[in-house]
Enzyme design. Structure first.
Site, short mmCIF file in Angstrom:
data_model
loop_
_atom_site.label_atom_id
_atom_site.label_comp_id
_atom_site.label_asym_id
_atom_site.label_seq_id
_atom_site.Cartn_x
_atom_site.Cartn_y
_atom_site.Cartn_z
N HIS A 31 -13.97 90.62 -20.03
CA HIS A 31 -13.41 91.98 -20.00
C HIS A 31 -14.01 92.80 -18.85
O HIS A 31 -14.18 94.02 -18.97
CB HIS A 31 -13.65 92.71 -21.32
N ASN A 72 -7.67 93.17 -29.10
CA ASN A 72 -6.89 92.67 -27.98
C ASN A 72 -5.43 93.09 -28.13
O ASN A 72 -5.06 93.75 -29.11
CB ASN A 72 -6.97 91.14 -27.88
#
Length: 488
Positions: free
Chosen positions: A57, A130
């Site tokens: 990320h 997500n």
């Protein structure tokens, strides 16, 4: 009109700077002097402007906004920020790609992070999810290996299809998420045009102490929009920061993206006998079993003033719970309860929770943590740093945040308990069968494009077996497409 006096440039210790254009030297044209404190301070700070990027990320964008409760859920949770219809809570949301580095492009085929921080009156609540409701693996001990397989190869320095598909060949539980990733939603058109999911199973507890397991669904109110592989490649060539550009500009012109939050709610007593493991991150709960129930509306309406200070230094951890919300036996969630917070202690330091973007806004942190790098809570002699004490320091409440989880059995490295319908492939097949013919063709082409680049036949065959097990037609099409590309 009198001229506004200029602000005085100073060193970091507050001393005025006489010359910010020329370094101090030994005579005109001479070598630079070590005593030039301003020069040394500027260069030393410049060398330290970057912190270690996130292992996953790394590439992200973020914005502030609010969450407003629209429906009564007090029968299921006593969380304060959810206790009144119409109640608003300030939030910060960070979007991200997962696999690539900080300098990577936005419009790539990759899951998107959807990390949300609620600044509640009972402390910060972090919901780390997500844009897909499932994930590739279901045990955190496999997570470092999975990420290594998706990252740059140590020899070639780039992502290798051989590594990607070799790991998936040995992880049949990944078939469901691979089908999501390679399908039409694998490349969102923007962060505004995708859903967000808590993905994990969490626990809610009501005032009576009754426990429920929940899954979070943030449905975009802008509508789902995605890119084909060809469209994405064209956009990356024009603007590698396309998602960041879109989010920034939309909010700046007053177009505030929003999502509607729904939850699925399972009474805790039903979990043990559910037909598959409800804590398995590679599976969804069918909506016919547990329908979506609306909770509220999330709106983003303010861009950060400083991307580094507020987006790069934003720290989310799923162990930041508030009363009424807690963990479940989801093994991936259990691993992340440690891993996320530990990653931030490494990247940002043990006092990262004191940074403005991470500190509580609707309340104040009050505990006995002290010292460490960049500590700002250096309380004086009136504040003790131990507990219990006789000096009116903060005390425990005696009330758990959530209901206790029952445990039994022998310690050891066990596989997850088998439920009657546990299977690595059925839900991947269900997803495939929901697709239109055009969607199926694009899914197969996307999978074959990567799998055909793998050199070893055994890796290819193991992956093909997974798609055959999910659905015979799915497997047949992928096999034929891979064969055709490898024969070219």
């Amino acid at each position: 009109m009198p001229k506004t006096p200029n602000r005085v440039l100073t060193t970091e210790s507050g001393a005025p700077v006489a010359d910010n254009q020329n370094s101090a030297t030994a005579g005109v044209g001479g070598p630079i002097l070590l005593q030039d404190q301003h020069l040394l301070e500027k260069l030393a700070r410049f060398n330290r402007e970057r912190i270690p990027e996130r292992v996953v990320h790394a590439r992200g964008s973020g914005a502030y906004g609010h969450f407003e409760v629209t429906d009564d859920v007090t029968a299921f949770t006593h969380a304060d920020f959810l206790n009144t219809v119409g109640k608003r809570t300030e939030v910060f949301l960070r979007f991200s790609t997962v696999a690539d580095n900080l300098g990577g492009a936005d419009a790539v085929r990759d899951p998107r992070g959807f990390a949300l921080k609620f600044y509640t009156e009972e402390g910060n609540y972090d919901l780390v999810g997500n844009n897909t409701p499932v994930f590739f693996i279901k045990d955190p001990i496999k997570f470092p290996d999975f990420i290594h397989s998706q990252k740059r190869d140590p020899f070639t320095g780039k992502q290798e299809p051989e590594n990607v598909w070799d790991f998936w060949a040995h992880a049949p539980e990944a078939t469901h998420q691979v089908t999501w990733l390679m399908g039409d939603r694998g490349i969102p058109a923007s962060y505004r045009h995708m859903n967000g999911y808590g993905s994990h199973t969490y626990q809610w507890t009501n005032e009576q102490g009754e426990a429920f397991f929940v899954k979070y669904h943030f449905k975009t109110n802008q509508g789902i929009r995605s890119l084909s592989t060809e469209q994405a490649q064209e956009i990356v060539g024009k603007d590698a920061n396309s998602h960041q550009t879109d989010l920034l500009q939309a909010i700046e012109r007053g177009v505030h993206p929003s999502w509607t939050l729904y939850v699925q709610i399972m009474p805790a007593a039903e979990a043990a006998d559910y037909r598959f493991n409800p804590f398995d991150l590679t599976k969804v709960w069918p909506h016919k079993d547990y329908p979506l129930q609306r909770v509220g509306r999330l709106v983003l309406d303010r861009n950060p003033d400083n991307v580094f200070a507020e987006v790069e230094q934003a720290a989310f951890s799923p162990n930041n719970f508030v009363p009424g919300i807690g963990p479940s036996p989801d093994k991936m969630l259990q691993g992340r309860l440690f891993a996320y917070a530990d990653a931030h202690r490494y990247r940002l330091g043990v006092n990262h929770t004191q940074l403005p973007v991470n500190s509580p806004k609707a309340t104040a942190a009050d505990n006995y943590g002290r010292d460490g790098l960049m500590a700002t809570n250096a309380y004086g002699r009136a504040r003790k740093n131990y507990e219990p004490n006789s000096f009116d320091g903060p005390v425990e409440t005696g009330r758990p945040l959530a209901a206790p989880l029952a445990v039994s059995g022998w310690t050891g490295t066990h596989e997850a308990p088998a439920h009657t319908k546990d299977d690595d492939f059925f839900q991947a097949g269900e997803l495939y069968r929901l697709m239109s013919e055009d969607e199926k063709q694009r899914l197969v082409a996307n999978i074959a494009g990567g799998l055909s680049q793998v050199s070893r036949d055994d890796i290819v065959e193991k992956n093909l077996a997974h798609f055959h097990a999910a659905d015979p037609d799915y497997g047949k099409r992928v096999e034929e497409a891979v064969r055709a590309l490898r024969e070219d």
